[in-house]
Design a protein around this motif. Structure first.
Motif, mmCIF file in Angstrom:
data_model
loop_
_atom_site.group_PDB
_atom_site.id
_atom_site.type_symbol
_atom_site.label_atom_id
_atom_site.label_comp_id
_atom_site.label_asym_id
_atom_site.label_seq_id
_atom_site.Cartn_x
_atom_site.Cartn_y
_atom_site.Cartn_z
ATOM 1 N N SER A 23 -3.979 1.068 -7.549
ATOM 2 C CA SER A 23 -3.568 0.509 -6.259
ATOM 3 C C SER A 23 -2.062 0.272 -6.225
ATOM 4 N N THR A 24 -1.456 -0.092 -7.363
ATOM 5 C CA THR A 24 -0.001 -0.284 -7.392
ATOM 6 C C THR A 24 0.706 1.037 -7.134
ATOM 7 N N SER A 26 -0.547 3.533 -5.455
ATOM 8 C CA SER A 26 -0.802 3.814 -4.042
ATOM 9 C C SER A 26 0.142 3.028 -3.147
ATOM 10 N N TYR A 27 0.342 1.742 -3.449
ATOM 11 C CA TYR A 27 1.243 0.918 -2.645
ATOM 12 C C TYR A 27 2.688 1.398 -2.772
ATOM 13 N N SER A 30 2.860 4.573 -0.574
ATOM 14 C CA SER A 30 2.671 4.388 0.869
ATOM 15 C C SER A 30 3.625 3.380 1.477
ATOM 16 N N ARG A 32 2.887 0.319 1.857
ATOM 17 C CA ARG A 32 2.083 -0.643 2.630
ATOM 18 C C ARG A 32 2.200 -2.074 2.112
ATOM 19 N N ARG A 33 2.451 -2.200 0.800
ATOM 20 C CA ARG A 33 2.620 -3.537 0.220
ATOM 21 C C ARG A 33 3.834 -3.499 -0.699
#
Length: 189
Positions: A23-24, A26-27, A30, A32-33
């Motif tokens: 997820s890191t 991915s973020y 993207s 997103r975060r």
């Protein structure tokens, strides 16, 4: 670390090598975060070393957009005119400048198959229709679908449509005015 030869580089492998979660990664990709600058740099180094390129289909699913425009133009009877080719080239250049691809599709005014592939299957984010007729079934289908589109040319009743066209009235007016200003009184068209 070196570029992986013959194998598919994926987010899981990037996460493992960068010692972060999927997820890191991915973020970081993207935006997103927030991801700390140090972690973002470590991830980017792994991406560069591995030669990672995001999968366009997976990104389209995740984002709900394809970053692709459909250009629908009629089949040429024998060849395309220079003006038609200029329009096609202009569309491709403008799309590329905004990080879009163009999917070109041949379709005559009454063809449903091309319309279904582009719009029904959501292969593109929007459609550009070329060679519009005064009565054009493609425009009617697009209006009914609610799918984003624009036309090059306009129908007899352009309400509810977005279109671009050459301004022939102003063009002719300026030509006649120019010739008249030069003293010509008999003009041929």
């Amino acid at each position: 670390m070196s570029r992986l030869e013959g194998s598919q580089v994926n987010i899981g492998e990037i996460a493992r090598r960068a010692k972060v979660s999927r997820s890191t990664v991915s973020y970081a990709l993207s935006g997103r975060r927030p991801v700390s600058p140090a972690t973002r740099l470590r991830i980017q180094q792994v991406i560069d070393e591995m030669g990672y390129r995001p999968n366009a289909s997976a990104r389209a699913l995740a984002r709900g957009e394809t970053r692709t425009l459909g250009l629908v133009f009629p089949p040429a009877s024998s060849h395309y005119t220079e003006m038609q080719l200029d329009f096609i080239g202009g569309v491709v250049e403008a799309a590329a400048a905004r990080d879009y691809e163009v999917l070109m599709s041949l379709a005559s005014a009454g063809e449903d198959q091309s319309f279904q592939r582009l719009v029904g299957e959501r292969r593109v984010d929007g459609v550009i229709l070329m060679e519009i007729r005064l009565q054009d079934a493609r425009v009617d289908r697009m209006l009914q679908s609610g799918f984003p589109f624009v036309t090059i040319g306009r129908t007899g009743s352009p309400e509810g449509t977005s279109w671009v066209d050459l301004d022939y009235v102003t063009l002719v007016r300026r030509c006649v005015r120019h010739l008249s200003d030069l003293g010509h009184r008999s003009l041929a068209f």
